[in-house]
Scaffold this motif. Structure first.
Motif, PDB file in Angstrom:
ATOM      1  N   ILE A  53      12.549 -20.420  -4.257  1.00 29.04           N
ATOM      2  CA  ILE A  53      11.800 -20.160  -3.032  1.00 29.04           C
ATOM      3  C   ILE A  53      12.687 -19.404  -2.041  1.00 29.04           C
ATOM      4  CG2 ILE A  53      10.695 -21.258  -1.034  1.00 29.04           C
ATOM      5  CD1 ILE A  53       9.737 -23.436  -3.049  1.00 29.04           C
ATOM      6  N   GLU A  54      13.956 -19.753  -1.977  1.00 30.79           N
ATOM      7  CA  GLU A  54      14.894 -19.040  -1.110  1.00 30.79           C
ATOM      8  C   GLU A  54      14.970 -17.564  -1.491  1.00 30.79           C
ATOM      9  OE1 GLU A  54      15.524 -21.959  -2.569  1.00 30.79           O
ATOM     10  OE2 GLU A  54      16.082 -23.340  -0.969  1.00 30.79           O
ATOM     11  N   ASP A  55      14.940 -17.267  -2.805  1.00 33.12           N
ATOM     12  CA  ASP A  55      14.964 -15.875  -3.266  1.00 33.12           C
ATOM     13  C   ASP A  55      13.723 -15.110  -2.802  1.00 33.12           C
ATOM     14  OD1 ASP A  55      17.387 -16.134  -4.646  1.00 33.12           O
ATOM     15  OD2 ASP A  55      16.365 -16.745  -6.492  1.00 33.12           O
ATOM     16  N   VAL A  56      12.576 -15.791  -2.799  1.00 32.50           N
ATOM     17  CA  VAL A  56      11.338 -15.142  -2.364  1.00 32.50           C
ATOM     18  C   VAL A  56      11.534 -14.576  -0.962  1.00 32.50           C
ATOM     19  CG1 VAL A  56       8.920 -15.506  -1.754  1.00 32.50           C
ATOM     20  CG2 VAL A  56       9.846 -16.553  -3.829  1.00 32.50           C
ATOM     21  N   THR A  90      10.076  -8.783  -2.809  1.00 38.97           N
ATOM     22  CA  THR A  90       8.917  -9.622  -2.546  1.00 38.97           C
ATOM     23  C   THR A  90       7.800  -8.822  -1.884  1.00 38.97           C
ATOM     24  OG1 THR A  90      10.363 -11.544  -2.306  1.00 38.97           O
ATOM     25  CG2 THR A  90       8.184 -11.708  -1.321  1.00 38.97           C
ATOM     26  N   ASP A  91       6.557  -9.122  -2.271  1.00 35.37           N
ATOM     27  CA  ASP A  91       5.361  -8.519  -1.703  1.00 35.37           C
ATOM     28  C   ASP A  91       4.588  -9.605  -0.960  1.00 35.37           C
ATOM     29  OD1 ASP A  91       6.091  -6.355  -3.355  1.00 35.37           O
ATOM     30  OD2 ASP A  91       4.803  -7.084  -4.978  1.00 35.37           O
ATOM     31  N   PHE A  92       3.658  -9.190  -0.093  1.00 34.54           N
ATOM     32  CA  PHE A  92       2.773 -10.193   0.506  1.00 34.54           C
ATOM     33  C   PHE A  92       1.422  -9.593   0.855  1.00 34.54           C
ATOM     34  CE2 PHE A  92       4.925  -8.528   4.287  1.00 34.54           C
ATOM     35  CZ  PHE A  92       3.899  -8.427   5.219  1.00 34.54           C
ATOM     36  N   VAL A  93       0.430 -10.501   0.880  1.00 31.39           N
ATOM     37  CA  VAL A  93      -0.932 -10.175   1.293  1.00 31.39           C
ATOM     38  C   VAL A  93      -1.264 -11.115   2.449  1.00 31.39           C
ATOM     39  CG1 VAL A  93      -3.368 -10.095   0.654  1.00 31.39           C
ATOM     40  CG2 VAL A  93      -1.614  -9.524  -1.042  1.00 31.39           C
ATOM     41  N   ALA A  94      -1.519 -10.544   3.625  1.00 33.30           N
ATOM     42  CA  ALA A  94      -1.904 -11.333   4.793  1.00 33.30           C
ATOM     43  C   ALA A  94      -3.416 -11.251   4.943  1.00 33.30           C
ATOM     44  CB  ALA A  94      -1.215 -10.805   6.043  1.00 33.30           C
ATOM     45  N   VAL A 125      -6.239  -3.498  -2.906  1.00 30.96           N
ATOM     46  CA  VAL A 125      -5.746  -2.158  -3.202  1.00 30.96           C
ATOM     47  C   VAL A 125      -4.352  -2.290  -3.826  1.00 30.96           C
ATOM     48  CG1 VAL A 125      -7.118  -0.983  -1.465  1.00 30.96           C
ATOM     49  CG2 VAL A 125      -4.960  -1.967  -0.810  1.00 30.96           C
ATOM     50  N   PRO A 126      -3.935  -1.296  -4.603  1.00 32.18           N
ATOM     51  CA  PRO A 126      -2.666  -1.435  -5.328  1.00 32.18           C
ATOM     52  C   PRO A 126      -1.432  -1.105  -4.481  1.00 32.18           C
ATOM     53  CG  PRO A 126      -3.696   0.633  -5.898  1.00 32.18           C
ATOM     54  CD  PRO A 126      -4.650  -0.083  -4.980  1.00 32.18           C
ATOM     55  N   PHE A 127      -1.262  -1.804  -3.376  1.00 30.59           N
ATOM     56  CA  PHE A 127      -0.078  -1.633  -2.548  1.00 30.59           C
ATOM     57  C   PHE A 127       0.739  -2.906  -2.588  1.00 30.59           C
ATOM     58  CE2 PHE A 127      -3.343   0.945  -0.149  1.00 30.59           C
ATOM     59  CZ  PHE A 127      -2.926   2.164  -0.671  1.00 30.59           C
ATOM     60  N   LYS A 128       1.997  -2.810  -2.237  1.00 30.42           N
ATOM     61  CA  LYS A 128       2.866  -3.973  -2.260  1.00 30.42           C
ATOM     62  C   LYS A 128       2.684  -4.864  -1.035  1.00 30.42           C
ATOM     63  CE  LYS A 128       6.956  -3.530  -4.252  1.00 30.42           C
ATOM     64  NZ  LYS A 128       6.783  -4.374  -5.389  1.00 30.42           N
TER      65      LYS A 128
END
Length: 156
Positions: A53-56, A90-94, A125-128
């Motif tokens: 989790i720290e790596d995330v 790391t990627d994220f979706v808000a 959509v295919p974005f990070k």
């Protein structure tokens, strides 16, 4: 990690469920939820992932970390999926449309929260880095002003 503290405002999120390298964190004051996932298995070699989790959070680099903190600390009633793919950043979706309380009626595992999040998202959509607002997905930072203003008026 039982608790994470974000960098812009020092907002604390408490862990509500965990499973190895995956966890879910919640901030009651903002009513914001953070789902943290890593790829458990490398699809090519079938080796177990050693990311933590720290790596995330450590691989939310540069402006990406600040963008994540803005989403988690300045919006309310939102759910964010943070995903660390195998050996990359790391990627994220808000998702500003998904109120975490809609996910709470059931006692969920991390996988259950992730499935509910994915089901509630429009076609991504295919974005990070992605933001969901007004039922549509956008590249992070590209929400049209009229959509943002409508959201802002609805949250006051």
């Amino acid at each position: 990690m039982q608790k994470i503290t974000l960098g812009l405002e020092g907002t604390e999120f408490n862990q509500i469920v965990a499973n190895g390298e995956n966890a879910v964190y919640y901030n009651d004051e903002l009513n914001n939820l953070i789902i943290v996932r890593t790829d458990a298995i490398n699809d090519e070699t079938l080796n177990k992932n050693d990311d933590t989790i720290e790596d995330v959070f450590g691989y939310l680099v540069g402006d990406r970390f600040e963008d994540f903190c803005v989403s988690a600390e300045y919006f309310r009633n939102s759910t964010i999926l943070v995903h660390k793919p195998w050996h990359t950043t790391t990627d994220f979706v808000a998702n500003y449309d998904l109120n975490p309380k809609a996910l709470f009626p059931f006692k969920r595992s991390v996988k259950g929260f992730t499935r509910a999040f994915n089901k509630a998202c429009p076609e991504l959509v295919p974005f990070k880095l992605i933001e969901v607002m007004g039922g549509k997905a956008y590249r992070y930072g590209e929400i049209p002003e009229d959509v943002f203003e409508a959201y802002d008026e609805g949250t006051q």
